[in-house]
Enzyme design. Structure first.
Site, short mmCIF file in Angstrom:
data_model
loop_
_atom_site.label_atom_id
_atom_site.label_comp_id
_atom_site.label_asym_id
_atom_site.label_seq_id
_atom_site.Cartn_x
_atom_site.Cartn_y
_atom_site.Cartn_z
N LYS A 84 0.81 -1.23 0.00
CA LYS A 84 0.00 0.00 0.00
C LYS A 84 0.84 1.28 0.00
O LYS A 84 0.46 2.29 -0.59
CB LYS A 84 -0.94 0.01 1.21
CG LYS A 84 -2.04 -1.04 1.17
CD LYS A 84 -3.03 -0.78 0.06
CE LYS A 84 -4.22 -1.71 0.11
NZ LYS A 84 -5.17 -1.49 -1.00
N GLU B 257 -10.02 5.54 2.71
CA GLU B 257 -10.80 4.41 3.20
C GLU B 257 -9.82 3.27 3.50
O GLU B 257 -8.72 3.24 2.96
CB GLU B 257 -11.82 3.97 2.14
CG GLU B 257 -11.30 3.00 1.09
CD GLU B 257 -10.11 3.49 0.26
OE1 GLU B 257 -9.32 2.63 -0.18
OE2 GLU B 257 -9.97 4.71 0.06
N SER C 74 1.76 -9.64 -0.90
CA SER C 74 1.36 -8.23 -0.82
C SER C 74 1.52 -7.63 0.57
O SER C 74 1.60 -6.41 0.71
CB SER C 74 -0.09 -8.08 -1.28
OG SER C 74 -0.95 -8.90 -0.51
#
Length: 387
Positions: free
Chosen positions: A89, A111, A370
């Protein structure tokens, strides 16, 4: 295969279905993104922070013990779990915050589902001294209480969203509502490759560093491209970043893996959600269907428009795995390689556990790891205790 036919569209998917006042904001954002994305000073600053703050480039780790155990294809892990804040991210968050800074934004909203995007956003807001508000489904705040505390520790205001299922979709609803009210001074730092144009294109651009690195790394290690690249799909940001530099390599299979209880790409139909057109899970009333995943970051009834296009065109393949398979993969990778994956990433690992033994030892799989599983250990502990 991935080229946008017109701005914001991937085949028939994408676009921008939003109120006129918000469209003006999106048009300005698109124009600023196009202005800065290849600007030498912007690129240099982005690369600086990726190296000095995030810790890139991260390794492409050969999972020897897992490969030996499965007795099939070689498995490599792209180690986004080693990034600062623990997931992919931060790549996109850094790019967007540098853009927001140039656009003169004073307030950032975002969000989050599993909390990793929220943590990454709160982190860069702390570093760049920006006011930060994070919307998170109330159910997810309970499941990911540790990440809520991290965000607050970093100075962010976390707003639990009680309406709906209290999950990621509801957090996006609330964040978009905030943007409509406060667009004059607020930058919406969207975490996945979803939403109205230019968000899917922008997020892909910043996340494509994943495949840019892995393609170079696998050629250095093996002298050839992989047989397949695997990634989990929820909104689709880590997957589109993992696929980006292989899209024009037809020999490389692109495989997205989703929860069997949120099978957007397997069972979804074209519809509009959150201001863009994609494959969506709909109920009998034509409303977005309730979804559930043990991985909060995959709990979304839609998917990025480019993934919808890749599914429809046949360039990428998408499969589901069960909660039981994900929990098994979570434990197997931990025990064989000493790497605890995020539950989201464990979906991709779970499919690799099934695929690798069916392939030859000359085949190569790259699994995008990830995120790391620190955030999930307590949740998994209770799930295993209650089995």
């Amino acid at each position: 295969m991935s080229a946008e036919q017109t701005a914001g569209y991937f085949g028939s998917f994408g676009g921008s279905f939003i109120p006129p006042e918000l469209q003006e904001v999106m048009d300005y954002l698109a124009q600023q993104f196009e202005t800065y994305k290849n600007d030498p000073e912007f690129v240099e600053e982005f690369q600086y922070y990726l190296k000095e703050y995030v810790g890139r480039e991260n390794p492409l780790t050969y999972a020897k013990h897992l490969t030996d155990k499965l007795d099939g294809a070689k498995i490599y892990l792209k180690r986004e779990d080693l990034n600062h804040t623990g997931s992919h991210k931060i790549n996109n968050v850094l790019g967007q915050i540098l853009l927001a800074k140039r656009m003169g934004a004073k307030r950032i909203i975002a969000e989050t589902g599993a909390g990793q995007h929220g943590v990454a956003t709160a982190t860069v807001c702390a570093m760049f001294d920006m006011d930060c508000t994070i919307y998170m489904g109330a159910e997810d705040t309970r499941r990911q209480a540790l990440n809520v505390f991290r965000m607050e520790l970093l100075g962010a205001k976390v707003v639990p969203v009680e309406k709906g299922q209290g999950r990621l979709k509801d957090a996006v609803d609330e964040a978009l509502g905030d943007l409509v009210q406060n667009y004059r001074n607020t930058f919406y730092l969207l975490g996945s490759a979803v939403g109205p144009h230019p968000f899917p294109t922008m997020v892909k651009h910043f996340q494509s560093i994943i495949s840019e690195e892995s393609k170079r790394q696998i050629l250095e290690k093996e002298g050839r491209l992989p047989t397949a690249v695997l990634a989990c799909t929820g909104g689709g940001s880590n997957a589109i970043g993992s696929f980006a530099h292989y899209l024009d390599e037809p020999s490389v299979r692109l495989i997205g893996v989703e929860p069997d209880q949120a099978p957007t790409l397997t069972e979804g139909v074209p519809s509009v959600i959150h201001g863009f057109k994609c494959l969506v899970l709909l109920d009998e009333n034509g409303e977005p269907r309730k979804t559930y995943s043990i991985a909060a970051g995959l709990d979304y009834p839609g998917i990025g428009p480019e993934h919808s296009f890749l599914k429809e065109s046949g360039r990428a393949e998408y499969y589901t795995v069960t909660n039981e398979e994900v929990l098994d993969a979570f434990q197997v990778l931990s025990k064989t390689e000493g790497i605890i994956p995020a539950l989201e990433s464990a979906h991709a690992v779970a499919y690799a556990l099934k695929l690798a033994p069916t392939l030859s030892k000359d085949d190569i799989l790259i699994v995008n790891l990830s995120g790391r599983g620190d955030k999930d250990v307590e949740q998994v502990f209770h799930m295993l205790q209650n089995k």
